[in-house]
Design a protein around this motif. Structure first.
Motif, PDB file in Angstrom:
ATOM      1  N   GLY A  77      24.649  23.372   1.440  1.00 26.17           N
ATOM      2  CA  GLY A  77      23.693  22.706   2.396  1.00 26.17           C
ATOM      3  C   GLY A  77      24.273  21.584   3.251  1.00 26.17           C
ATOM      4  N   ASP A  78      23.432  21.103   4.066  1.00 28.25           N
ATOM      5  CA  ASP A  78      24.070  19.925   4.903  1.00 28.25           C
ATOM      6  C   ASP A  78      22.690  18.867   4.819  1.00 28.25           C
ATOM      7  N   PRO A  79      23.269  17.772   3.695  1.00 31.51           N
ATOM      8  CA  PRO A  79      22.050  16.748   3.869  1.00 31.51           C
ATOM      9  C   PRO A  79      21.877  15.817   4.945  1.00 31.51           C
ATOM     10  N   ARG A  80      22.949  16.049   6.034  1.00 29.44           N
ATOM     11  CA  ARG A  80      22.791  15.142   7.092  1.00 29.44           C
ATOM     12  C   ARG A  80      22.307  16.015   8.505  1.00 29.44           C
ATOM     13  N   ASP A  81      21.659  17.065   8.193  1.00 30.42           N
ATOM     14  CA  ASP A  81      20.830  17.695   9.275  1.00 30.42           C
ATOM     15  C   ASP A  81      19.825  16.733   9.892  1.00 30.42           C
ATOM     16  N   GLY A 104       0.829  -1.245  -0.104  1.00 33.23           N
ATOM     17  CA  GLY A 104      -0.028  -0.043  -0.151  1.00 33.23           C
ATOM     18  C   GLY A 104       0.968   1.316  -0.028  1.00 33.23           C
ATOM     19  N   ALA A 105       2.071   0.999   0.358  1.00 33.22           N
ATOM     20  CA  ALA A 105       3.041   2.332   0.375  1.00 33.22           C
ATOM     21  C   ALA A 105       4.252   2.074  -0.138  1.00 33.22           C
ATOM     22  N   GLU A 106       4.842   2.855  -0.648  1.00 31.63           N
ATOM     23  CA  GLU A 106       6.393   2.634  -1.035  1.00 31.63           C
ATOM     24  C   GLU A 106       7.255   2.146  -0.084  1.00 31.63           C
ATOM     25  N   VAL A 107       8.062   1.519  -0.432  1.00 32.26           N
ATOM     26  CA  VAL A 107       9.196   1.120   0.487  1.00 32.26           C
ATOM     27  C   VAL A 107      10.170   2.144   0.941  1.00 32.26           C
ATOM     28  N   GLN A 108      10.465   2.449   1.872  1.00 34.49           N
ATOM     29  CA  GLN A 108      11.447   3.538   2.247  1.00 34.49           C
ATOM     30  C   GLN A 108      12.834   2.928   2.022  1.00 34.49           C
ATOM     31  N   ILE A 109      13.252   3.636   1.043  1.00 36.19           N
ATOM     32  CA  ILE A 109      14.937   3.394   0.701  1.00 36.19           C
ATOM     33  C   ILE A 109      15.353   4.664   0.431  1.00 36.19           C
ATOM     34  N   GLY A 110      16.517   4.980   0.552  1.00 36.75           N
ATOM     35  CA  GLY A 110      17.269   6.305   0.134  1.00 36.75           C
ATOM     36  C   GLY A 110      17.775   6.871   0.950  1.00 36.75           C
ATOM     37  N   ASP A 111      18.914   7.448   0.943  1.00 35.33           N
ATOM     38  CA  ASP A 111      19.814   8.308   1.597  1.00 35.33           C
ATOM     39  C   ASP A 111      19.966   9.376   1.209  1.00 35.33           C
ATOM     40  N   LEU A 112      19.670  10.732   1.793  1.00 36.36           N
ATOM     41  CA  LEU A 112      19.564  11.835   1.049  1.00 36.36           C
ATOM     42  C   LEU A 112      21.136  12.257   0.793  1.00 36.36           C
ATOM     43  N   ALA A 113      21.979  12.032   1.710  1.00 37.40           N
ATOM     44  CA  ALA A 113      23.522  12.659   1.419  1.00 37.40           C
ATOM     45  C   ALA A 113      24.243  11.488   0.532  1.00 37.40           C
ATOM     46  N   ALA A 114      23.900  10.355   0.419  1.00 37.97           N
ATOM     47  CA  ALA A 114      24.537   9.318  -0.417  1.00 37.97           C
ATOM     48  C   ALA A 114      23.755   9.680  -1.947  1.00 37.97           C
ATOM     49  N   ALA A 115      22.515  10.028  -1.900  1.00 37.81           N
ATOM     50  CA  ALA A 115      21.832  10.449  -3.075  1.00 37.81           C
ATOM     51  C   ALA A 115      22.395  11.723  -3.990  1.00 37.81           C
ATOM     52  N   LEU A 116      22.656  12.486  -3.155  1.00 36.21           N
ATOM     53  CA  LEU A 116      23.266  13.907  -3.518  1.00 36.21           C
ATOM     54  C   LEU A 116      24.652  13.734  -3.888  1.00 36.21           C
ATOM     55  N   GLU A 165      23.646  23.841 -10.193  1.00 38.26           N
ATOM     56  CA  GLU A 165      23.603  24.387  -8.816  1.00 38.26           C
ATOM     57  C   GLU A 165      22.521  23.439  -8.067  1.00 38.26           C
ATOM     58  N   MET A 166      23.098  23.195  -6.864  1.00 32.11           N
ATOM     59  CA  MET A 166      22.304  22.354  -5.749  1.00 32.11           C
ATOM     60  C   MET A 166      22.192  23.021  -4.601  1.00 32.11           C
ATOM     61  N   GLN A 167      21.129  23.248  -3.980  1.00 32.49           N
ATOM     62  CA  GLN A 167      20.945  23.714  -2.598  1.00 32.49           C
ATOM     63  C   GLN A 167      19.982  23.286  -1.831  1.00 32.49           C
ATOM     64  N   LEU A 168      20.237  22.905  -0.587  1.00 34.18           N
ATOM     65  CA  LEU A 168      19.499  22.307   0.421  1.00 34.18           C
ATOM     66  C   LEU A 168      19.268  23.200   1.632  1.00 34.18           C
ATOM     67  N   SER A 169      18.391  23.785   1.715  1.00 33.90           N
ATOM     68  CA  SER A 169      17.744  25.019   2.780  1.00 33.90           C
ATOM     69  C   SER A 169      16.975  23.996   3.768  1.00 33.90           C
ATOM     70  N   VAL A 170      17.277  24.245   5.072  1.00 35.54           N
ATOM     71  CA  VAL A 170      16.631  23.309   6.229  1.00 35.54           C
ATOM     72  C   VAL A 170      16.552  24.486   7.313  1.00 35.54           C
ATOM     73  N   THR A 171      15.288  24.487   7.608  1.00 32.75           N
ATOM     74  CA  THR A 171      14.867  25.425   8.650  1.00 32.75           C
ATOM     75  C   THR A 171      13.841  24.505   9.916  1.00 32.75           C
ATOM     76  N   ASP A 172      13.253  25.148  10.727  1.00 28.94           N
ATOM     77  CA  ASP A 172      12.552  24.259  11.868  1.00 28.94           C
ATOM     78  C   ASP A 172      11.252  23.907  11.268  1.00 28.94           C
ATOM     79  N   GLU A 173      10.876  24.616  10.227  1.00 30.99           N
ATOM     80  CA  GLU A 173       9.610  24.459   9.589  1.00 30.99           C
ATOM     81  C   GLU A 173       9.627  23.524   7.984  1.00 30.99           C
TER      82      GLU A 173
END
Length: 393
Positions: free
Chosen positions: A279-283, A249-261, A315-323
């Motif tokens: 940016g910091d993909p390991r935030d 019913g749902a997708e299998v959760q695979i994938g690491d953001l840092a490794a993918a980038l 150009e790749m940019q990862l912006s992370v805030t509390d929201e």
């Protein structure tokens, strides 16, 4: 819950608010019986010299009204009532009452609640008139009441049986439709996983195959093809193993953001693009669900850049805030208009589906002379952070 469904089903059957129709087999059986009885009455009338023709005709008329139940129970009931009224003229009340007792089965089988109640009241009145009326010989109406009760019970049993059969057919049809939708969902899932993984590696292979004629780039291209082929086989085995476990019913959760980038950056640089990343993909503020979606967006964007982008920096940019967590990927436009390039747009649609499914925002389009993909996902605030915010306020 099962008892509740059974109670509702029984209530629907007892309500009898909806008229029914005879099946083809029932129609043939009814018409055959009516025809046989009429032929016997006609034969008896013709073979008996002193037979009362009017009385026999009324009896035949009453029997013939049963055939009208094939067309309309209401019309048949009215015709039977008319025959009963005429029977008083020729003293054939008991013959018509016998037919009316048999007709009770058809009324219970086909009629609405109002018709059933009206027929029951009419039959009781008819038996009372015959019992207390001026007849040549006393009539035991109890026999007719018993016959009508038994006949009505048979009709009601048939009605319940057909109602349950119809309900079972609907349940089987709904179950078959659910199975079909499950199979389609599984096929779509497999197709999506193949597109996200295998198509990406095939794009890299296709790109580097074109560079094999360049002697300087050949060793790097050969290595890139070897790595892409190995990854494609690994991903294919992974998808097959997952598919063998049954529909999901749902997708299998695979994938690491840092490794993918990191992988996307390596592949783009191997294709000759300069890549600038911020940016910091390991935030730690990025939840696992958002990380998986953004990893897929990064991978699909890299595939599209390899296919369609022109020469220039990425150009790749990862912006992370509390929201929110927002990933923006910009690439130079190709000299060929993008709408003129062959594309199924499956990748863009799947990226949008993933991001929107995570209650996020997605956009992809031309911004000046660049193609920009943006995915923004909400970040659920941690309980301790929420408490701290309340204390400060």
């Amino acid at each position: 819950m099962a008892l509740d469904r059974s109670a509702r089903s029984a209530s629907d059957i007892l309500r009898l608010g909806r008229g029914e129709k005879l099946t083809v087999v029932e129609r043939i059986f009814l018409l055959a019986i009516v025809s046989g009885v009429i032929l016997l009455d006609v034969f008896g009338m013709l073979s008996t010299p002193d037979a009362d023709l009017l009385r026999s005709a009324v009896s035949i008329l009453a029997t013939a009204t049963l055939a009208l139940f094939v067309v309309s129970p209401l019309v048949a009931t009215c015709a039977l009532g008319l025959a009963f009224a005429v029977s008083f003229i020729v003293d054939a009340q008991t013959l018509v009452l016998t037919t009316a007792a048999v007709a009770a089965a058809l009324v219970m089988r086909l009629g609405r609640t109002s018709l059933i109640l009206s027929y029951t009241a009419g039959f009781l009145v008819a038996t009372a008139v015959i019992a207390y009326g001026d007849t040549v010989a006393p009539v035991n109406v109890g026999i007719y009441l018993i016959a009508a009760t038994v006949s009505g019970g048979v009709g009601f049993a048939l009605r319940m049986a057909f109602a349950r059969g119809h309900r079972l057919e609907q349940q089987l049809a709904a179950s078959a439709e659910q199975e079909r939708q499950a199979v389609l969902a599984e096929r779509r899932w497999i197709a999506g996983e193949l597109h996200d993984s295998i198509a990406h590696h095939l794009t890299i292979v296709s790109l580097h195959v074109q560079m094999l004629d360049d002697e300087q780039a050949r060793p790097d291209s050969q290595e890139a093809i070897r790595v892409a082929a190995r990854k494609a086989m690994t991903d294919l085995r992974f998808v097959i193993d997952l598919a063998e476990d049954g529909p999901r019913g749902a997708e299998v959760q695979i994938g690491d953001l840092a490794a993918a980038l990191a992988e996307a950056r390596e592949e783009l640089e191997a294709a000759g693009h300069a890549v600038a990343f911020q940016g910091d993909p390991r935030d730690e503020r990025i939840p696992r669900s958002a990380e998986i979606i953004l990893a897929r967006v990064a991978r699909e964007s890299a595939t599209n850049i390899l296919k369609y982008a022109g020469a220039g920096a990425i150009e790749m940019q990862l912006s992370v805030t509390d929201e929110t967590a927002m990933l923006t990927i910009g690439s130079p436009m190709s000299a060929t208009a993008r709408r003129s390039l062959s594309s199924s747009r499956t990748g863009l649609e799947r990226m949008a589906e993933r991001v929107l499914g995570g209650s996020g925002e997605f956009s992809a389009g031309e911004v000046g002379d660049r193609w920009v993909v943006m995915a923004r996902l909400p970040i659920a605030r941690r309980p301790d952070a929420a408490v701290e915010s309340v204390r400060k306020s």
